[in-house]
Enzyme design. Sequence first.
Site, PDB file in Angstrom:
ATOM      1  N   LYS A 221      -9.903  12.849  -2.758  1.00 57.52           N
ATOM      2  CA  LYS A 221      -9.644  12.801  -4.199  1.00 57.52           C
ATOM      3  C   LYS A 221     -10.112  11.445  -4.705  1.00 57.52           C
ATOM      4  O   LYS A 221      -9.544  10.409  -4.361  1.00 57.52           O
ATOM      5  CB  LYS A 221      -8.151  12.992  -4.469  1.00 57.52           C
ATOM      6  CG  LYS A 221      -7.824  13.066  -5.937  1.00 57.52           C
ATOM      7  CD  LYS A 221      -6.404  13.567  -6.133  1.00 57.52           C
ATOM      8  CE  LYS A 221      -6.096  13.840  -7.591  1.00 57.52           C
ATOM      9  NZ  LYS A 221      -6.238  12.695  -8.464  1.00 57.52           N
TER      10      LYS A 221
ATOM     11  N   SER B 236      -5.613  19.973 -14.462  1.00 50.06           N
ATOM     12  CA  SER B 236      -5.140  18.862 -13.639  1.00 50.06           C
ATOM     13  C   SER B 236      -4.569  19.458 -12.349  1.00 50.06           C
ATOM     14  O   SER B 236      -4.593  20.674 -12.179  1.00 50.06           O
ATOM     15  CB  SER B 236      -4.116  18.016 -14.379  1.00 50.06           C
ATOM     16  OG  SER B 236      -3.273  18.839 -15.124  1.00 50.06           O
TER      17      SER B 236
ATOM     18  N   CYS C 276      12.455  -2.285 -38.258  1.00 49.86           N
ATOM     19  CA  CYS C 276      12.058  -3.293 -37.268  1.00 49.86           C
ATOM     20  C   CYS C 276      10.537  -3.260 -37.083  1.00 49.86           C
ATOM     21  O   CYS C 276       9.972  -2.201 -36.808  1.00 49.86           O
ATOM     22  CB  CYS C 276      12.749  -3.035 -35.936  1.00 49.86           C
ATOM     23  SG  CYS C 276      12.203  -4.168 -34.653  1.00 49.86           S
TER      24      CYS C 276
ATOM     25  N   GLU D 294     -16.625  13.366 -10.596  1.00 49.75           N
ATOM     26  CA  GLU D 294     -15.908  12.146 -10.942  1.00 49.75           C
ATOM     27  C   GLU D 294     -16.895  10.990 -11.096  1.00 49.75           C
ATOM     28  O   GLU D 294     -17.742  10.782 -10.224  1.00 49.75           O
ATOM     29  CB  GLU D 294     -14.934  11.856  -9.784  1.00 49.75           C
ATOM     30  CG  GLU D 294     -13.811  10.940 -10.132  1.00 49.75           C
ATOM     31  CD  GLU D 294     -12.572  11.654 -10.692  1.00 49.75           C
ATOM     32  OE1 GLU D 294     -12.641  12.849 -11.058  1.00 49.75           O
ATOM     33  OE2 GLU D 294     -11.544  10.976 -10.781  1.00 49.75           O
TER      34      GLU D 294
END
Length: 670
Positions: free
Chosen positions: A113, A80, A435, A170
Amino acid sequence: MEEAQKRLQKLKKHIADLRFRYHVENDPTVTDDVYESLIREAKTIEKDFPQFAVSQEFDRVAGAPLSVFTKVTHTSRMLSLNDAFNFEELQQWSARMEKLLRGAPHHYFAEVKLDGLAVTLRYENGALVQAATRGDGLVGEDITENAKMVRTIPLQLTAPFPTSIEVRGEIIMRKNVLIKLNKQQAENNKQPFANTRNAAAGSIRQLNPSLVKERQLDFFAYDIVDQYSSLENVKTHSQKHALLRALGMPVVAEEVTASQVDELLAFIDDIANKRDGLAFNIDGIVISVDELSLQDTLGVVGKAPRYMVAYKYPAERVTTVMSDITVNVGRTGVLTPLAHFAPVVVAGSTVSKATLHNMDQIARLDIRIGDTVIIQKAGDVIPEVVQVLKELRNGKEKKFSMPKKCPVCGFSVAQREVANKTEDTVAFFCTNDDCPAKHTRGMIHFVHMLDIYEVGPKIIDRLQEEGLVADAADLFALTEADLSGLERFGEKSAQNIIAAIAEKKHPPLDRFIASLGISNVGVETARDIALHFGSFENFWNSNVEDFDSIPNIGPAVVESISQYRCKESSINLIKKLFANGVMPQSIAPQKDGIFSDMTVVLTGTLTTLSREKAKEIIQSAGGRVTGSVSASTSMVVAGEKPGSKYIDAQKLGVKILSEEDFLKMTDGLV
Ligand code: IVH
């Protein structure tokens, strides 16, 4: 016949150019009808002369629907990026580069990007053989059949190409495609997609490749996975882009090389102005040190390369009116206020809710129900309320206070001090260990971590409502009869769900640890823990001190684990999971390997094995591989043409191994 072959070649070339102009440059020179008609002609020739039809370039045939995506271990980690949120941070990054490079001549490279999802594509002899998603960076999912339905992913590379090559890029959805898709969603009474990234990600996760084809996704390449010296004439990142283009890969046109980082500021501004006019969404600019040999020297720290940074455009802000504040109960029982407001589009997506985090934040903003607020969102960052426009109050606004009773189970709410990253705050939490909200959230997290795709939040809600499950362990005791008896629940889906759950009875240890939902223990931390302890028993029975030697694990993690292990509810959950047949797979602990407790640095080109393989060998034998040499480095493995790390090692007196020494030492591990 020769005539037909020539015509087909010409048509193919022209269609490829047109497609490039249309999909990549967003500059169509002919209308869709003309384009379609050329394709029809090409297809007809291919049909009449099948010997000339070398690929399915014109008519991609969707494969059969899959039942699951198989896992793919990446050849090298999908990293990343660290972010820079303003020019100052960018300059600080470049100052660090200058310092680390100690005068070595270098350039910077900048490109847009893209706001989509990262994929890696492997080509063998020019043909696409595998496509995979990023996943957690180490292991992704095989989406080859879906990738073939992405029209701008070439099925065949343009010659000359290397025998094998891995391309990273991408998958995106163009803005105009999303508009069309959301219109269809509305017509079919389906939820619209919030933005192009969600739509692209949701589309690529379809198990049916025909549906993927309909979604009209696109692809842009930005990197080649490679050791810097092995591709001829590729010594810089910009040359990688040039090679990608020569191979017929779509690469975004907007890019620039500069010798000073300051020179890139104009590029960043220029793209900011062009941004709205681009055919696809971007969320920043990726800047790298261009020379691959220097990238190698700079290395990777944690999960991000040091030689690259993502400049993020400033967050967008819009105003809206906050109509309500509701309260969510998380899986740790903490009550979190949630602001609801009239839907607004900000940074490319529609938002109608934003977390207010805690009461301190509400007090700081002095926010009241009915207030006009400013919402901020930066690209992939979740929206937040940053300011209240008090001037617009009309006196009817209402103050908010935390409920005294849990909105889910009605038990009393208590307060405690918690240390946040930046501040100490007071958290409100439900006092009921049982719960249902805690269990619901816990279960959603559990099935997500174990990749039980068939059991989503809606099904969990339903099963809880019907009283069939109260916690994650109950999932493993479900039978087909339990499910198929439910209204609107077919026999087939009951079978699928039961089979999917049964399949995950022996999850990998790291995923199992992550699935428990221990505070501060996410996937990466769970992996470090799993690798250290090897088995669940070792982890569960360990002492606090046993965590000291695990890399990346600090006191907050150890504290959360200690608390989790002594809670009765967690002990019961673990017991019940095991009783219901769940048994995580043990993995060989790394402690006793020949590289145990050693820090190793690799430099230069290894000739007999890949750098990733070397890394894997070292890690599996208990060692850590880092990017830079320091006094605490145990040894440096130097291949051909070693870089400055070799000199650093010599200066610091760190042991240096040749590739041959390394192979001898690891004989039997390779
Ligand atoms: S370079 C080191 N170049 O951004 C990993 N990434 O924040 C980054 N991305 O996972 C590879 N456009 O999905 C690179 N031109 C570009 C990019 C880009 C988008 C995404 C990519 C990555 C994420 C990291």
